[in-house]
Every structure is written in structure tokens, then in C-alpha cells.
Enzyme design. Structure first.
Site, mmCIF file in Angstrom:
data_model
loop_
_atom_site.group_PDB
_atom_site.id
_atom_site.type_symbol
_atom_site.label_atom_id
_atom_site.label_comp_id
_atom_site.label_asym_id
_atom_site.label_seq_id
_atom_site.Cartn_x
_atom_site.Cartn_y
_atom_site.Cartn_z
ATOM 1 N N LYS A 63 3.644 11.699 -23.271
ATOM 2 C CA LYS A 63 2.582 12.636 -22.607
ATOM 3 C C LYS A 63 3.144 14.138 -23.052
ATOM 4 C CE LYS A 63 -0.751 14.115 -20.227
ATOM 5 N NZ LYS A 63 -0.982 14.161 -18.682
ATOM 6 N N LYS A 115 1.959 24.898 -17.009
ATOM 7 C CA LYS A 115 3.092 24.227 -16.202
ATOM 8 C C LYS A 115 3.640 22.791 -17.334
ATOM 9 C CE LYS A 115 2.571 20.119 -14.234
ATOM 10 N NZ LYS A 115 2.154 19.160 -13.484
#
Lengths: 293, 293
Positions: free
Chosen positions: A172, A240
Site C-alpha cells: 500500500k 500522513k
């Protein structure tokens, strides 16, 4: 025997994902800190729990879709958390994006309690979550993964098993690196063209019709052309994820020269008030740097 | 009256482009410093000239596909160059990638001699050149462009008029910025995944099936998976174009934070001996930096 599924975290992604699980016919128990998020699931026949602990008491498998590893650890390990209510053999599936290191640490702690953990972050946006066409990137024990394939099929279309604990998160992060890089490069290309006096709508059309147009790029071009940044993926989440990417690369001993600069740009964009805008609003920061108004 | 076309520079791109012009039925005169490059065009009925001057003497329009602005200036302005043989009203079309500034300078000098210049760099590779399906990005006087649309149709599929002199080159630089960025980001993503122990073939498959896969990325993934860098677009040309991009951005007052780092990586890759490899061999430099062998 019908598999009992729990779901914790009913946000923009988790809400539609839990809905697809309910519609597939699983016995579902849900929890969210904002109890009003549970109502639409209750209407579909889901049981609403008052804590993650209660979710675990009613479930064979618990899926979590949470914003970061701090929240996940609280949901797992606090006194009314999942571990407090779990029987040995429970499967915990974290589908949020967190660090591979944090994943392996949580998996090890859960293993001591007889709980099996998979990491299964998703590729795709809210639309894919609704349609049940997410990409799912799974890490953890392969036997445990095989036991959950049917549940994953309720949520996603392309389901990939990557390897041991943390491998799904690692994949990811590589994909989100590419997302951030494509959006930033598109922005640099369009800022240069704009400052040179080219018509941005035509520039967007040419890039969109070229062999450089990923689906992602095609979706972001109109944002920049129209200076309209309604979030499909908010800039603060991109920032983030870039922090996770840079930290993960560092712990692997990997230098990421261009991604580190992308990270800096997103940090500045968040500071300058673009956190709630779409990630493509990075264009605004680059345009300001180029004296475009 | 049949339009007489000249073509200078019969390399990997120019050769097939001149071939398409000959096949479309234009009266063609060709020149290349390597005279053996002219033979295949002669077989198609083209006249072979002994200098750019002679090309100009026989032509109403001269197309050039040359490696950089230095070569173009020599072909135009040296004693046996195009200007020496041109009648007023000649149209000169430069289809190579050079700086927008150098384009405007050349156009101004040619204008004094009554020669009209278009910049018309191309998007696409040798395959597109052969099929006549290049993208063509045109800058210069719009009337002059409209007069040459039929000739462009012999070479390309998507033909775009961008604006005044240099605008075509400016658009080309924005597109090549995106090419370099996508290849570099793909490499950073795959280096991180590889160092984390993921299977690169699976990683490539997942990226290739995702919404991040432009045609360009899909073509580069197998190079990295198989560590095989047969050039579709050589690294040294990518490095040269990045130099043009950074110089052009500087003269526009535009900062390109991630592209400047990409430029540095390509400069290092060229120094380390990858100049003749495909541009995707930037992966090798990033892999070495990450201690992968």
C-alpha cells in the site's frame, strides 16, 4: 455455521464496506465512536455494540477501518477493546493504512492472546468501497488469508496476497508513493505550462489524451484546470501516508530522493491550510511558489 | 501545384517520419549527415540532397528532426545551411525537442530572412513514428500552422496548436517532466517494495492493474521486473530533456522541487554508465543507493 463478522470504524470508507458485508448476508456487529454512524447498518439488520470489546464477544472475525495505528492500538488493547472480548482463534483484519512496523508489533501482541491478524489495506476511493470493487492488499499468515477470501470478496474485486505480516501495508505504501508522485508531477508540469502562458484547459486535454494519463491523473486534471479541490482523498491523509512512507523507507535503509521532496511539499501545503482539500491542491502551493495567482 | 517537402535528420524518429511523408505522395528531398540513412528514402522516390542548402533550394517546406538546438542552428545558419538555399516564404518546421527560448531566437532570425518557423515536437516513440500516430504539439503563427495541417496529418494522429513560437516546445517539456517523474516514482516504489522482501513480479502486476498505470508505466514495469533496459527512450536523452526543463523553468521563474531531484538522479545515472540504456534504468541507481544488488 454462519460466520459472525464484527466491524469497527464506520467512516467514509468503513461505512460502505460494512454495508457490503451486511448485504452479503453475514451476521454483522458494528461499532463506531460516533454512535450515529451505526444507524444505517442497524437498518440493514446489523447489531450495534457499545464497545470494541462487545464487537469481539459477538464475532469470529473483526474488521477495522481506522485512521492510524494509535487508534487501532486503542481499539485493540484498551480495557474495553477487542482483546478484552476475544476468544482464542479470533481473526482480526486491519484494513486501514498504517506502518508495516506497527502492523508486525500488533500482530505479535495479538498472537500471544491466540488472535490471528491480517493486514489488508485497500486501494481505491469511496466509490470503489460502495461498489465493492476495492483492491485489497493482504499480509499475514497464508492459511488465515485463505480462510477469509470469501469475506474479502464481499469488499473488493482484485484481492492480492503479498506475504507475511506487514506485506500488505508495505505494498500500500508503494502505491501511495506513486499516487503522491503523480499528483505532484502533474502539478509541476501544469504550473510550468501555466507560467509560460499556455491554456491550462488545453494542456489538461493533451495530457489526458496522452500515454501518461493514468486513471488517477485523468481524475485530477479537472481539479487543477477548474481550481476546485473537493476531496476524493484529502491532502492531510496524503501527508500522513507520506510520513509513513518516509519512516518505513528509513527503517528499511532505503533512500527515496524525489518522494522526500514530495513529503516536504505536502507538509507545507497542510500547514498553509489545504489539509481538508483534495490532495491535488498541492498545485496551489507550487503555483504560489511560481508567483501565479 | 504539388507541395515540395524537405526533410533533414533521418534518425530513429526522422527516418520513419520521412518515410510516411514520401508514402503520402509529397515530392520529397532528404538529407542526413550519414548519407547511408538516405538510401531507403531514395528507394521510395525521394531526391537525396548533398546539403541542407540543397534541400531548401528544392522545397517549399523543410522539416527537421535533430538532436539539439546546436545541430539545428548549424543546419539552418551555416554556409551550406537551409537559410543559404531558401527563397522567401519557405516554412521551416522543427520537430525535435529543444528549448522554447532557443526556438524563439531561431524563429526571430529566420523571420528576418522571410522564413516562417513552426515548432512541432512530437509525443510518442519510434513505433508511433512508423505508424504515423505521433502526437504533434505545434507553436508558431496560427495561419502558418493551418497551412501545414495536411502535412502534419501524414505524421501524427493528435495534432494540437498551442500558441505562439515556443509553445509547442513548452508543452513537450511539461509532458517529458511527467515521463521522467512517472519512471522515477515507479522506481522508488519498486525499490522500497523489493527491499521489504516483496515479489517484484507481483508488485508490478498489482501496479499494472491499478488506477495508477498509465500506458507509459505499464510499458516500463517489465523492464524493472526483468532488469532489462533495451532503450525505447534512452536515459541520456531523458537527462538532456530534464536539463532543458530545469533551464526553461528557471527562465520562467518557476521552481520545480521534485523535478530538480529527478534531474540530479538522471545526471548521476548517465555518469554511472546508463546513458545508452532505457530511461527506466534509473531503477538501477536507486537500487544501488538502497544496497540492493
Amino acid at each position: 455455521m454462519k460466520i459472525r463478522v464484527g466491524f469497527v470504524g464506520l467512516g467514509l470508507m468503513g461505512g460502505p464496506m460494512a454495508t457490503n458485508i451486511a448485504r452479503t448476508g453475514y451476521a454483522l456487529t458494528v461499532y463506531d465512536v460516533l454512535s450515529e454512524k451505526c444507524a444505517p447498518l442497524q437498518d440493514l439488520g446489523a447489531r450495534v455494540a457499545s464497545s470494541p470489546k462487545e464487537v469481539a464477544e459477538c464475532s469470529d472475525v473483526v474488521v477495522a477501518m481506522l485512521s492510524d495505528s494509535g487508534v487501532m492500538e486503542k481499539v485493540l488493547f484498551s480495557p474495553d477493546g477487542i482483546v478484552a472480548g476475544a476468544k482464542a482463534g479470533l481473526v482480526f483484519i486491519n484494513m486501514g493504512t498504517i506502518a508495516p512496523d506497527a502492523t508486525r508489533r500488533a500482530a505479535a501482541r495479538l498472537s500471544e492472546k491466540g488472535i490471528k491478524m491480517l493486514d489488508a489495506p485497500v486501494a481505491g476511493s469511496t466509490g470503489h468501497a460502495k461498489e465493492g470493487t476495492l483492491g485489497i492488499l493482504v499480509g499475514g499468515d497464508q492459511e488465515v488469508y485463505l480462510g477469509q477470501k470469501e469475506l474479502f470478496s464481499a469488499l473488493g474485486k482484485d484481492i492480492y496476497y503479498l506475504g507475511p505480516s506487514g506485506s500488505g501495508e508495505q505494498m500500500k505504501l508503494s502505491m501511495n508513493l506513486l499516487v503522491a508522485a503523480q499528483v505532484t508531477a502533474l502539478s509541476e508540469a501544469m504550473v510550468m505550462a501555466s507560467k509560460a502562458g499556455l491554456d491550462l484547459e488545453l494542456v489538461g486535454k493533451i495530457i489526458g489524451e496522452s500515454n501518461l494519463a493514468s486513471n488517477l491523473i485523468s481524475r485530477k486534471i479537472p481539479n487543477i484546470v477548474n481550481q476546485s479541490y473537493k476531496p476524493a482523498f484529502s491532502l492531510k491523509l496524503m501527508q500522513k501516508d507520506l510520513t509513513l512512507i518516509i519512516q518505513s523507507a528509513e527503517s528499511l535503509g532505503v533512500a527515496l530522493p524525489t518522494t522526500s521532496v514530495t513529503h516536504q511539499l505536502y507538509t507545507s501545503a497542510k500547514t498553509r491550510g489545504h489539509g481538508e482539500d483534495d490532495s491535488s491542491s498541492i498545485y496551489c502551493v507550487l503555483a504560489e511558489m511560481a508567483g501565479l495567482d
